[in-house]
Design an enzyme around this catalytic site. Sequence first.
Site, PDB file in Angstrom:
ATOM      1  N   HIS A 124     -37.729  -2.337  77.188  1.00 16.04           N
ATOM      2  CA  HIS A 124     -38.864  -2.329  76.253  1.00 16.04           C
ATOM      3  C   HIS A 124     -39.793  -3.478  76.663  1.00 16.04           C
ATOM      4  O   HIS A 124     -39.322  -4.496  77.182  1.00 16.04           O
ATOM      5  CB  HIS A 124     -38.288  -2.582  74.849  1.00 16.04           C
ATOM      6  CG  HIS A 124     -39.256  -2.454  73.726  1.00 16.04           C
ATOM      7  ND1 HIS A 124     -40.160  -3.436  73.401  1.00 16.04           N
ATOM      8  CD2 HIS A 124     -39.441  -1.464  72.817  1.00 16.04           C
ATOM      9  CE1 HIS A 124     -40.857  -3.048  72.346  1.00 16.04           C
ATOM     10  NE2 HIS A 124     -40.445  -1.857  71.971  1.00 16.04           N
ATOM     11  N   ASP A 201     -30.604  -7.421  74.881  1.00 17.50           N
ATOM     12  CA  ASP A 201     -31.467  -6.907  73.826  1.00 17.50           C
ATOM     13  C   ASP A 201     -30.692  -5.775  73.145  1.00 17.50           C
ATOM     14  O   ASP A 201     -30.567  -4.673  73.699  1.00 17.50           O
ATOM     15  CB  ASP A 201     -32.774  -6.418  74.467  1.00 17.50           C
ATOM     16  CG  ASP A 201     -33.633  -5.608  73.519  1.00 17.50           C
ATOM     17  OD1 ASP A 201     -33.189  -5.322  72.390  1.00 17.50           O
ATOM     18  OD2 ASP A 201     -34.755  -5.243  73.915  1.00 17.50           O
ATOM     19  N   GLN A 204     -31.588  -1.448  70.150  1.00 15.44           N
ATOM     20  CA  GLN A 204     -31.263  -0.011  70.027  1.00 15.44           C
ATOM     21  C   GLN A 204     -29.770   0.260  69.941  1.00 15.44           C
ATOM     22  O   GLN A 204     -29.364   1.335  69.538  1.00 15.44           O
ATOM     23  CB  GLN A 204     -31.846   0.765  71.218  1.00 15.44           C
ATOM     24  CG  GLN A 204     -33.348   0.870  71.204  1.00 15.44           C
ATOM     25  CD  GLN A 204     -33.888   1.637  70.013  1.00 15.44           C
ATOM     26  OE1 GLN A 204     -33.220   2.497  69.448  1.00 15.44           O
ATOM     27  NE2 GLN A 204     -35.101   1.316  69.616  1.00 15.44           N
ATOM     28  N   LYS A 227     -34.037  -1.644  62.287  1.00 14.24           N
ATOM     29  CA  LYS A 227     -33.425  -0.510  63.001  1.00 14.24           C
ATOM     30  C   LYS A 227     -31.992  -0.280  62.519  1.00 14.24           C
ATOM     31  O   LYS A 227     -31.294   0.601  62.995  1.00 14.24           O
ATOM     32  CB  LYS A 227     -33.449  -0.772  64.505  1.00 14.24           C
ATOM     33  CG  LYS A 227     -34.879  -0.852  65.075  1.00 14.24           C
ATOM     34  CD  LYS A 227     -34.881  -0.889  66.555  1.00 14.24           C
ATOM     35  CE  LYS A 227     -36.198  -1.373  67.123  1.00 14.24           C
ATOM     36  NZ  LYS A 227     -37.243  -0.333  67.162  1.00 14.24           N
ATOM     37  N   CYS A 365     -43.310   1.913  74.450  1.00 15.18           N
ATOM     38  CA  CYS A 365     -43.300   0.504  74.886  1.00 15.18           C
ATOM     39  C   CYS A 365     -42.398   0.313  76.097  1.00 15.18           C
ATOM     40  O   CYS A 365     -41.709  -0.714  76.216  1.00 15.18           O
ATOM     41  CB  CYS A 365     -42.873  -0.441  73.768  1.00 15.18           C
ATOM     42  SG  CYS A 365     -43.964  -0.418  72.360  1.00 15.18           S
TER      43      CYS A 365
HETATM   44  N1  PMP Z   1     -36.185  -3.911  72.369  1.00 16.19           N
HETATM   45  C1  PMP Z   1     -35.911  -2.620  72.187  1.00 16.19           C
HETATM   46  C2  PMP Z   1     -34.932  -1.940  73.099  1.00 16.19           C
HETATM   47  C3  PMP Z   1     -36.547  -1.922  71.158  1.00 16.19           C
HETATM   48  O1  PMP Z   1     -36.302  -0.627  70.973  1.00 16.19           O
HETATM   49  C4  PMP Z   1     -37.457  -2.614  70.303  1.00 16.19           C
HETATM   50  C5  PMP Z   1     -38.167  -1.885  69.176  1.00 16.19           C
HETATM   51  N2  PMP Z   1     -38.699  -0.655  69.522  1.00 16.19           N
HETATM   52  C6  PMP Z   1     -37.683  -3.953  70.539  1.00 16.19           C
HETATM   53  C7  PMP Z   1     -37.021  -4.569  71.567  1.00 16.19           C
HETATM   54  C8  PMP Z   1     -38.611  -4.748  69.686  1.00 16.19           C
HETATM   55  O2  PMP Z   1     -38.122  -4.827  68.404  1.00 16.19           O
HETATM   56  P1  PMP Z   1     -39.022  -5.407  67.207  1.00 16.19           P
HETATM   57  O3  PMP Z   1     -40.322  -4.658  67.294  1.00 16.19           O
HETATM   58  O4  PMP Z   1     -38.251  -5.091  65.978  1.00 16.19           O
HETATM   59  O5  PMP Z   1     -39.197  -6.855  67.458  1.00 16.19           O
END
Ligand code: PMP
Length: 407
Positions: A124, A201, A204, A227, A365
């Site tokens: 991401h 990270d 997910q 999430k 993203c």
């Molecule tokens: N890393 C991953 C793998 C994600 O899916 C996301 C959210 N789509 C993020 C980071 C960022 O998370 P947040 O927007 O809650 O900070």
Amino acid sequence: MSHQIDIEKVRADFPILSRKVNGHPLVYFDNAATSQTPKVVIDAIVEYYEQYNANIHRGVHSLSQEATDAYEQARETLRAHFNAAKKEEIIFTSGTTHGINLVANGFASQLKAGDEVIVSALEHHSNIVPWQMLCEKTGAQLKVIPMTNSGELAMDAFHELLSDKTKLVFVNHVSNALGTINPIETIISEAHKKGAAVLIDGAQAAPHIKADVQALDVDFYVVSGHKMCGPTGVGVLYGKEEWLIKLPPYQGGGEMIDQVTFEKTTYAGLPHKFEAGTPNICGGIAFGKAIEYLNGLGFENIAAYEHELLTYATEQLLAVGDVMIYGTSSEKTAVISFNIEGIHPYDIGTIIDKLGIAVRTGHHCAQPIMDYYKIPGTVRASFSFYNTKEEIDAFVQAVKRAKIMLS
Ligand code: PMP
């Protein structure tokens, strides 16, 4: 794998699931973006604001004490959930993005020109951009683990990238765009052999897989509350105590200090050193309730049921014809990222929304993944333990309709 999810009972816990969208029952398949919120979490939010809304940690009055106790209890719930050795290793953040930026900022003090850091092609943007900024600041070099056509990491290439120059490796546990579960155990142990730290990270993964940070021996693990059936604006960074002591604070302000004079300020101990300012108190408390709720269902039950949904949805969707699914690893969470030949993903998303079905379209993203497949984006349906096969049928019917309209 069998599960013990009582789907009727579970669905009754989520008030939003009984609403209609555009005249149709809501089918919510955008869980990888944000999960829905069970009543126990909503109740905890209401109770906080109705009963004990107050600032924490320094108040002598009863409300402040109650709020402090509840907030610190939530920290303990999160510690136990991730099996951190100490409560001090659990830092409340505003979410995964905040957690990653906090660590990236801290590593500016650890890196120099000539050092190398390793990211993966499956990330991401929030696990790419902060590290690029760090490399610009320090002169360290960013290396990328390539991906394969099935949406997995090319692990041979990872082994070749690792060297004595590697100081840090940061990859996601699960890819948000494809659902691939990455072999983080190997990544962590191989990186450690070279003396490199590892940030995972877990944004997910955390809704589906219970990570044990001590068993993984991971240095940093970051997640977002929203999430995991919690509210937005709150998350957690787990960091090994030795690293959290070594890294400088991210933000300066109240709460994170010991003594302040104009000559010199000394910082508070962990976890407060990284928690400047008034935190999302209610959010932290509600996040704790969400974790309790998920553990009440059981992560093995969640994974088994979601896997059934994934298998069923994959079969049904492929039967529509001209469907290309991206991310075909046998190790994946309940995410289907797909396109229909000759049709833009945005158009499919727009048409099925009219039928009450919520999916995500676009690059998620994760533009490097889209570049790899040479596509502008995908339609992503991401399932949760509160979804049903009947909802998948409605979704597949809607996709069929969209295909006919757009062909
Ligand atoms: N890393 C991953 C793998 C994600 O899916 C996301 C959210 N789509 C993020 C980071 C960022 O998370 P947040 O927007 O809650 O900070």
